[in-house]
Design a protein around this motif. Structure first.
Motif, PDB file in Angstrom:
ATOM      1  N   UNK A 121       0.784  -1.250   0.090  1.00 34.14           N
ATOM      2  CA  UNK A 121      -0.026  -0.150   0.060  1.00 34.14           C
ATOM      3  C   UNK A 121       0.904   1.437   0.116  1.00 34.14           C
ATOM      4  N   UNK A 122       0.464   2.177  -0.889  1.00 32.94           N
ATOM      5  CA  UNK A 122       1.451   3.459  -1.016  1.00 32.94           C
ATOM      6  C   UNK A 122       0.410   4.599  -0.240  1.00 32.94           C
ATOM      7  N   UNK A 123       1.043   5.373   0.458  1.00 34.03           N
ATOM      8  CA  UNK A 123       0.357   6.723   1.137  1.00 34.03           C
ATOM      9  C   UNK A 123       1.318   7.798   0.733  1.00 34.03           C
ATOM     10  N   UNK A 124       0.529   9.101   0.243  1.00 34.56           N
ATOM     11  CA  UNK A 124       1.447  10.086  -0.013  1.00 34.56           C
ATOM     12  C   UNK A 124       0.686  11.342   0.739  1.00 34.56           C
ATOM     13  N   UNK A 125       1.932  12.232   1.293  1.00 34.21           N
ATOM     14  CA  UNK A 125       1.482  13.296   1.976  1.00 34.21           C
ATOM     15  C   UNK A 125       2.313  14.426   1.379  1.00 34.21           C
ATOM     16  N   UNK A 126       1.773  15.487   0.673  1.00 36.50           N
ATOM     17  CA  UNK A 126       2.560  16.673   0.496  1.00 36.50           C
ATOM     18  C   UNK A 126       2.636  17.712   1.515  1.00 36.50           C
ATOM     19  N   UNK A 127       3.741  18.326   1.124  1.00 39.99           N
ATOM     20  CA  UNK A 127       3.971  19.565   1.994  1.00 39.99           C
ATOM     21  C   UNK A 127       4.796  20.670   1.439  1.00 39.99           C
TER      22      UNK A 127
ATOM     23  N   UNK B 208       4.591  11.386  -9.902  1.00 38.80           N
ATOM     24  CA  UNK B 208       4.407  12.506 -10.663  1.00 38.80           C
ATOM     25  C   UNK B 208       3.834  13.845  -9.921  1.00 38.80           C
ATOM     26  N   UNK B 209       3.821  14.748 -10.465  1.00 37.49           N
ATOM     27  CA  UNK B 209       3.432  16.059  -9.777  1.00 37.49           C
ATOM     28  C   UNK B 209       2.301  16.765 -10.852  1.00 37.49           C
TER      29      UNK B 209
ATOM     30  N   UNK C 236      -3.436   5.541  -9.284  1.00 33.58           N
ATOM     31  CA  UNK C 236      -4.172   5.291  -8.074  1.00 33.58           C
ATOM     32  C   UNK C 236      -4.055   5.834  -6.847  1.00 33.58           C
ATOM     33  N   UNK C 237      -2.757   6.337  -6.787  1.00 34.45           N
ATOM     34  CA  UNK C 237      -2.574   6.861  -5.386  1.00 34.45           C
ATOM     35  C   UNK C 237      -2.480   8.555  -5.321  1.00 34.45           C
TER      36      UNK C 237
ATOM     37  N   UNK D  13      -0.532  18.531  -6.515  1.00 41.65           N
ATOM     38  CA  UNK D  13      -0.842  17.168  -6.157  1.00 41.65           C
ATOM     39  C   UNK D  13       0.359  16.315  -6.397  1.00 41.65           C
ATOM     40  N   UNK D  14       0.653  15.206  -5.449  1.00 41.74           N
ATOM     41  CA  UNK D  14       1.818  14.293  -5.834  1.00 41.74           C
ATOM     42  C   UNK D  14       0.836  13.040  -5.988  1.00 41.74           C
ATOM     43  N   UNK D  15       1.207  12.096  -7.178  1.00 43.10           N
ATOM     44  CA  UNK D  15       0.600  11.150  -7.496  1.00 43.10           C
ATOM     45  C   UNK D  15       1.306   9.907  -7.748  1.00 43.10           C
ATOM     46  N   UNK D  16       1.178   8.684  -7.414  1.00 40.11           N
ATOM     47  CA  UNK D  16       1.839   7.629  -7.610  1.00 40.11           C
ATOM     48  C   UNK D  16       1.058   6.342  -7.939  1.00 40.11           C
ATOM     49  N   UNK D  17       1.453   5.104  -8.244  1.00 35.76           N
ATOM     50  CA  UNK D  17       0.719   4.102  -8.868  1.00 35.76           C
ATOM     51  C   UNK D  17       0.167   4.076 -10.143  1.00 35.76           C
ATOM     52  N   UNK D  18       0.964   4.307 -10.850  1.00 34.93           N
ATOM     53  CA  UNK D  18       0.490   4.314 -12.560  1.00 34.93           C
ATOM     54  C   UNK D  18       0.164   2.934 -12.820  1.00 34.93           C
ATOM     55  N   UNK D  19      -1.171   2.797 -13.584  1.00 30.94           N
ATOM     56  CA  UNK D  19      -1.657   1.572 -13.913  1.00 30.94           C
ATOM     57  C   UNK D  19      -1.020   1.220 -15.323  1.00 30.94           C
ATOM     58  N   UNK D  20      -0.485   2.146 -16.095  1.00 30.91           N
ATOM     59  CA  UNK D  20      -0.093   2.031 -17.436  1.00 30.91           C
ATOM     60  C   UNK D  20       1.166   2.965 -17.718  1.00 30.91           C
ATOM     61  N   UNK D  21       2.384   2.192 -18.191  1.00 29.23           N
ATOM     62  CA  UNK D  21       3.529   3.223 -18.563  1.00 29.23           C
ATOM     63  C   UNK D  21       3.436   4.004 -19.888  1.00 29.23           C
ATOM     64  N   UNK D  22       2.274   3.864 -20.529  1.00 30.19           N
ATOM     65  CA  UNK D  22       2.059   4.544 -21.605  1.00 30.19           C
ATOM     66  C   UNK D  22       0.890   5.696 -21.529  1.00 30.19           C
ATOM     67  N   UNK D  23       0.514   5.798 -20.627  1.00 29.75           N
ATOM     68  CA  UNK D  23      -0.405   6.998 -19.989  1.00 29.75           C
ATOM     69  C   UNK D  23      -0.010   7.663 -18.713  1.00 29.75           C
ATOM     70  N   UNK D  24       1.140   8.032 -18.836  1.00 29.33           N
ATOM     71  CA  UNK D  24       1.713   8.810 -17.558  1.00 29.33           C
ATOM     72  C   UNK D  24       1.498  10.070 -17.412  1.00 29.33           C
TER      73      UNK D  24
END
Length: 122
Positions: free
Chosen positions: A1-7, A32-33, A110-111, A92-103
């Protein structure tokens, strides 16, 4: 599980700098940002491949923003220099890409962090 916290968000005058941080609790392939201004769609502005040096920037921030990651791959940073009023947005910070071609698509991640507000005044 991935949790993200921006600051690191806040208010700054045009020409100033801010550094955003995204703390990740788990390993992820890409980080990604994104940012979203009032009345506009969420857009990708910076991307980094976890464990590698490959990066991507939107034309609107290229040369002014820098994305990086610490050696432990725990925290991703966005160094923002020469800020302009047009940079005002929720970031926003983002992670958990479902596909490597729609980044660059928000729906590919997902996260998400809760976001941090950046306001640039003239």
């Amino acid at each position: 599980q991935v949790q993200l916290v921006e600051s690191g968000g806040g208010s700054v005058q045009a020409g100033g700098s801010l550094r955003l941080s995204c703390a990740a609790s788990g390993y992820t392939n890409y980080m990604a940002w994104f940012r979203q201004a009032p009345g506009k769609e969420r857009e990708a502005i910076a991307l980094i491949r976890a464990g590698g040096g490959s990066t991507w920037y939107a034309d609107s921030v290229k040369g002014r923003f820098t994305i990086s990651q610490d050696n432990a791959k725990i925290t991703v940073y966005l160094q923002m220099d020469s800020l302009e009023p047009e940079d005002t947005a929720m970031y926003y910070c983002a992670a958990g890409a479902r596909s490597s071609v729609r980044l660059f698509s928000p729906t590919n991640y997902h996260y998400w962090g809760q976001g941090t507000q950046v306001t640039v005044s003239s």
